[in-house]
Design an enzyme around this catalytic site. Structure first.
Site, PDB file in Angstrom:
ATOM      1  N   TRP A  68       0.036  -7.020  -6.805  1.00  0.00           N
ATOM      2  CA  TRP A  68      -0.163  -6.122  -7.951  1.00  0.00           C
ATOM      3  C   TRP A  68       1.047  -5.218  -8.210  1.00  0.00           C
ATOM      4  O   TRP A  68       1.370  -4.887  -9.349  1.00  0.00           O
ATOM      5  CB  TRP A  68      -1.438  -5.297  -7.782  1.00  0.00           C
ATOM      6  CG  TRP A  68      -1.705  -4.426  -8.963  1.00  0.00           C
ATOM      7  CD1 TRP A  68      -1.807  -3.074  -8.976  1.00  0.00           C
ATOM      8  CD2 TRP A  68      -1.898  -4.843 -10.334  1.00  0.00           C
ATOM      9  NE1 TRP A  68      -2.052  -2.625 -10.243  1.00  0.00           N
ATOM     10  CE2 TRP A  68      -2.108  -3.684 -11.101  1.00  0.00           C
ATOM     11  CE3 TRP A  68      -1.898  -6.090 -10.967  1.00  0.00           C
ATOM     12  CZ2 TRP A  68      -2.333  -3.723 -12.477  1.00  0.00           C
ATOM     13  CZ3 TRP A  68      -2.108  -6.138 -12.345  1.00  0.00           C
ATOM     14  CH2 TRP A  68      -2.320  -4.961 -13.080  1.00  0.00           C
ATOM     15  N   HIS A 128       0.843  -1.200   0.000  1.00  0.00           N
ATOM     16  CA  HIS A 128       0.000   0.000   0.000  1.00  0.00           C
ATOM     17  C   HIS A 128       0.884   1.259   0.000  1.00  0.00           C
ATOM     18  O   HIS A 128       0.602   2.225  -0.683  1.00  0.00           O
ATOM     19  CB  HIS A 128      -0.888   0.038   1.251  1.00  0.00           C
ATOM     20  CG  HIS A 128      -1.920  -1.041   1.264  1.00  0.00           C
ATOM     21  ND1 HIS A 128      -3.266  -0.790   1.305  1.00  0.00           N
ATOM     22  CD2 HIS A 128      -1.815  -2.392   1.222  1.00  0.00           C
ATOM     23  CE1 HIS A 128      -3.942  -1.924   1.290  1.00  0.00           C
ATOM     24  NE2 HIS A 128      -3.077  -2.913   1.261  1.00  0.00           N
ATOM     25  N   SER A 152       4.182  -5.952  -7.719  1.00  0.00           N
ATOM     26  CA  SER A 152       5.197  -6.751  -8.410  1.00  0.00           C
ATOM     27  C   SER A 152       4.811  -6.954  -9.875  1.00  0.00           C
ATOM     28  O   SER A 152       5.655  -6.900 -10.768  1.00  0.00           O
ATOM     29  CB  SER A 152       5.372  -8.111  -7.720  1.00  0.00           C
ATOM     30  OG  SER A 152       5.942  -7.911  -6.443  1.00  0.00           O
ATOM     31  N   GLN A 207      -4.357 -12.076  -6.185  1.00  0.00           N
ATOM     32  CA  GLN A 207      -3.267 -12.644  -6.986  1.00  0.00           C
ATOM     33  C   GLN A 207      -3.696 -13.672  -8.042  1.00  0.00           C
ATOM     34  O   GLN A 207      -3.130 -13.691  -9.143  1.00  0.00           O
ATOM     35  CB  GLN A 207      -2.192 -13.208  -6.053  1.00  0.00           C
ATOM     36  CG  GLN A 207      -1.564 -12.100  -5.202  1.00  0.00           C
ATOM     37  CD  GLN A 207      -1.034 -12.550  -3.877  1.00  0.00           C
ATOM     38  OE1 GLN A 207      -0.740 -13.727  -3.690  1.00  0.00           O
ATOM     39  NE2 GLN A 207      -0.897 -11.632  -2.931  1.00  0.00           N
TER      40      GLN A 207
HETATM   41  C1  UDX Z   1      -0.205  -6.742  -0.999  1.00  0.00           C
HETATM   42  C2  UDX Z   1      -1.040  -7.949  -1.438  1.00  0.00           C
HETATM   43  O1  UDX Z   1      -0.469  -9.139  -0.954  1.00  0.00           O
HETATM   44  C3  UDX Z   1      -1.194  -8.004  -2.954  1.00  0.00           C
HETATM   45  O2  UDX Z   1      -1.995  -9.102  -3.341  1.00  0.00           O
HETATM   46  C4  UDX Z   1      -1.836  -6.728  -3.436  1.00  0.00           C
HETATM   47  O3  UDX Z   1      -1.967  -6.773  -4.851  1.00  0.00           O
HETATM   48  C5  UDX Z   1      -1.003  -5.542  -2.989  1.00  0.00           C
HETATM   49  O4  UDX Z   1      -0.828  -5.559  -1.565  1.00  0.00           O
HETATM   50  P1  UDX Z   1       2.424  -7.615  -1.271  1.00  0.00           P
HETATM   51  O5  UDX Z   1       2.057  -9.017  -1.010  1.00  0.00           O
HETATM   52  O6  UDX Z   1       3.380  -7.000  -0.390  1.00  0.00           O
HETATM   53  O7  UDX Z   1       1.113  -6.693  -1.480  1.00  0.00           O
HETATM   54  O8  UDX Z   1       3.058  -7.627  -2.789  1.00  0.00           O
HETATM   55  P2  UDX Z   1       3.304  -6.520  -3.864  1.00  0.00           P
HETATM   56  O9  UDX Z   1       2.046  -5.886  -4.309  1.00  0.00           O
HETATM   57  O10 UDX Z   1       4.106  -7.145  -4.923  1.00  0.00           O
HETATM   58  O11 UDX Z   1       4.149  -5.403  -3.118  1.00  0.00           O
HETATM   59  C6  UDX Z   1       5.425  -5.637  -2.602  1.00  0.00           C
HETATM   60  C7  UDX Z   1       6.272  -4.406  -2.811  1.00  0.00           C
HETATM   61  O12 UDX Z   1       7.469  -4.586  -2.073  1.00  0.00           O
HETATM   62  C8  UDX Z   1       6.672  -4.183  -4.266  1.00  0.00           C
HETATM   63  O13 UDX Z   1       6.554  -2.816  -4.597  1.00  0.00           O
HETATM   64  C9  UDX Z   1       8.130  -4.604  -4.324  1.00  0.00           C
HETATM   65  O14 UDX Z   1       8.911  -3.843  -5.213  1.00  0.00           O
HETATM   66  C10 UDX Z   1       8.595  -4.371  -2.906  1.00  0.00           C
HETATM   67  N1  UDX Z   1       9.666  -5.308  -2.544  1.00  0.00           N
HETATM   68  C11 UDX Z   1       9.394  -6.627  -2.329  1.00  0.00           C
HETATM   69  C12 UDX Z   1      10.939  -4.817  -2.412  1.00  0.00           C
HETATM   70  O15 UDX Z   1      11.188  -3.617  -2.627  1.00  0.00           O
HETATM   71  N2  UDX Z   1      11.915  -5.678  -2.054  1.00  0.00           N
HETATM   72  C13 UDX Z   1      11.705  -6.980  -1.823  1.00  0.00           C
HETATM   73  O16 UDX Z   1      12.671  -7.666  -1.488  1.00  0.00           O
HETATM   74  C14 UDX Z   1      10.389  -7.491  -1.968  1.00  0.00           C
END
Ligand code: UDX
Length: 462
Positions: free
Chosen positions: A357, A16, A359, A379
């Site tokens: 989302w 978020h 990613s 997802q």
């Molecule tokens: C959550 C929900 O799980 C997901 O389904 C929804 O779409 C968005 O909110 P999350 O699971 O954390 O998100 O995944 P994601 O949306 O991919 O966000 C992760 C963020 O962390 C990305 O912006 C990614 O760039 C960042 N990240 C992740 C890093 O910077 N470093 C890392 O090692 C891993």
């Protein structure tokens, strides 16, 4: 009329914070004053979250959600959300009311979707609000259809669910919250988000997506105004004016110091498999072992993010992790990395992702083919869009008996993405096409920029 002052209120999760903070920074660059509100815990851990060029226009305000040291695995998630709401409502009211006593009252509230209560506060104090939707428009559409005439069709969980303006879906593509196996209270959380929107006439929803990517989905709900303002990625990666802007600046996990960029530098072009399951999901140990097996069988260099909290909490069990030494011989394991730097690195070949989302958006911006390994929330739908709509990769299939995706399947999917076959070529070409379109959308005359300006104009900003 008062100058535009937008309060961005965001749930303290990495998925978020990244898009919300990015939106805040873009607004600041457009000359808008922004206040960014999140929890004490998140704010404490966010690194470099200031815009040096215009610090006066971006102010951070934190509130105590009752969990200032973060949520622990033993904490009750339902209670956490309730306390977040109670404390958040009070803090939000105070911020808006205090601002109205100063020169720069808040003139609009933008809230991320787990803060549905924020819209009610805004209504109470007569401030217009907009939802920042941090998932694809298609997912909001599915939620909307579920409560507006198509609940029965979705509940049947068939392999042919046809919803207006969306691709033909199967039960495996439906967001987890709508599955009959998911407890009812999660569907109610979705319902609450829609109820808040339905209380307004033509509510505005800023979506971290762009017109070309989700042409139909962004226009599917007549009652709402979906506005594509994404990809919400630092402009330095999009060829924007400020090329030094290359970080979200809001990492709530500590950055790994593991020289992974130097390691990537030492690898041939398009050779590395990047593996990450985002910031929240914890995979069972058996699944982690199968991923390890798949990676070892491929034998290709890989970079795998295994967060410090990404284990089942049983330390003794963790120590029994097989293959660990072998893994470190061909790959690199880090606790966290700058994912944007990794995905933009020339040595990257493919991204094994849980399809959060952010990613997915990042894989699109950097033109990286995907092996989709969805876990929860939105997802499964995101994986469907990757595989069948944008055609930038392949989705893994689990063994229906064990519920686990086996190493062999993981290896096959990675190989199919990395080899020189027809399919991998097609996915690479498509990934490159979307990369170009994402950049166009964010260009000065691109759809996302124009859409954001339209939103500001609607707020009365000149
Ligand atoms: C959550 C929900 O799980 C997901 O389904 C929804 O779409 C968005 O909110 P999350 O699971 O954390 O998100 O995944 P994601 O949306 O991919 O966000 C992760 C963020 O962390 C990305 O912006 C990614 O760039 C960042 N990240 C992740 C890093 O910077 N470093 C890392 O090692 C891993």
């Amino acid at each position: 009329m008062n100058p535009t002052h937008i309060l961005v209120a965001t749930f303290p999760g990495q998925g978020h914070i990244n898009p919300s903070l990015q939106l805040a920074k873009r607004l600041v660059k457009m000359g808008i004053e922004v206040t960014f509100m999140t929890s004490v815990f998140a704010r404490k851990r966010m690194a470099n979250a200031t815009t040096e060029d215009s610090p006066k226009r971006l102010t951070f305000v934190e509130f105590s959600d009752g969990y200032d040291d973060g949520l622990k695995p033993c904490d009750d998630g339902k209670r956490y959300m309730e306390e977040m709401k109670t404390n958040g409502i009070e803090a939000l009211k105070n911020i808006i009311l205090a601002s109205s006593k100063r020169d720069h009252p808040v003139t609009c509230l933008v809230y991320s979707h787990l803060f549905a209560w924020a819209a009610e506060v805004a209504r109470e104090v007569h401030v217009p609000s907009a939802l920042l939707w941090i998932e694809p428009a298609a997912v909001l559409d599915i939620y909307y259809y579920y409560f507006n005439g198509y609940g029965g069709d979705i509940d049947k969980c068939s392999n042919e669910i046809q919803l207006p303006k969306l691709p033909l879906l199967s039960k495996n593509d439906i967001p987890i919250f709508l599955l009959p196996s998911t407890p009812e209270r999660f569907r109610l959380v979705v319902k609450e988000k829609l109820d808040v929107l339905d209380a307004e006439t033509k509510p505005k929803v800023l979506v971290n997506s762009f017109d070309e990517l989700e042409k139909d989905a962004l226009r599917a709900i007549e009652k709402y105004e979906l506005i594509g303002v994404g990809p919400l990625i630092p402009s330095g990666f999009l060829g924007g004016e400020d090329l030094s802007d290359k970080s979200y600046g809001g990492d709530i996990f500590k950055l790994s110091e593991n020289n992974y960029i130097e390691w990537l530098d030492s690898k041939p072009e398009s050779s590395v498999v990047y593996v990450s399951f985002g910031s929240m999901f914890v995979l069972p140990k058996t699944q982690m072992e199968q991923i390890a097996k798949g990676l070892l069988d491929c034998g290709r260099p890989f970079l795998w993010v295994i967060r410090e909290n990404e284990h089942d909490g049983n330390n003794e069990d963790d120590q029994k992790w097989s293959h660990f030494e072998e893994l470190e011989r061909i790959g690199k394991i880090v606790r966290w990395c700058s994912q944007l730097e990794v995905l933009s690195h020339p040595s990257l070949g493919c991204f094994l992702t849980h399809c959060g989302w952010n990613s997915v958006m990042e894989s699109i911006v950097f033109g990286v083919p995907v092996v989709a390994f969805p876990q929860g929330f939105d997802q499964p739908t995101n994986a469907k869009l990757i595989e069948d709509v944008w055609k930038t990769g392949i989705r893994v299939h689990k063994n229906e008996d064990s519920g686990i995706v086996e190493g062999d399947e993981i290896m096959k999917c990675i190989e199919k993405t990395m080899d020189d076959g027809e399919k991998s070529q097609e996915w690479r070409n498509n990934a490159n096409k979307w990369k170009g379109l994402a950049r166009e959308a964010m260009g000065e005359n691109g759809s996302s920029n124009k859409n954001l300006m339209y939103f500001l104009k609607e707020l009365g900003h000149v």
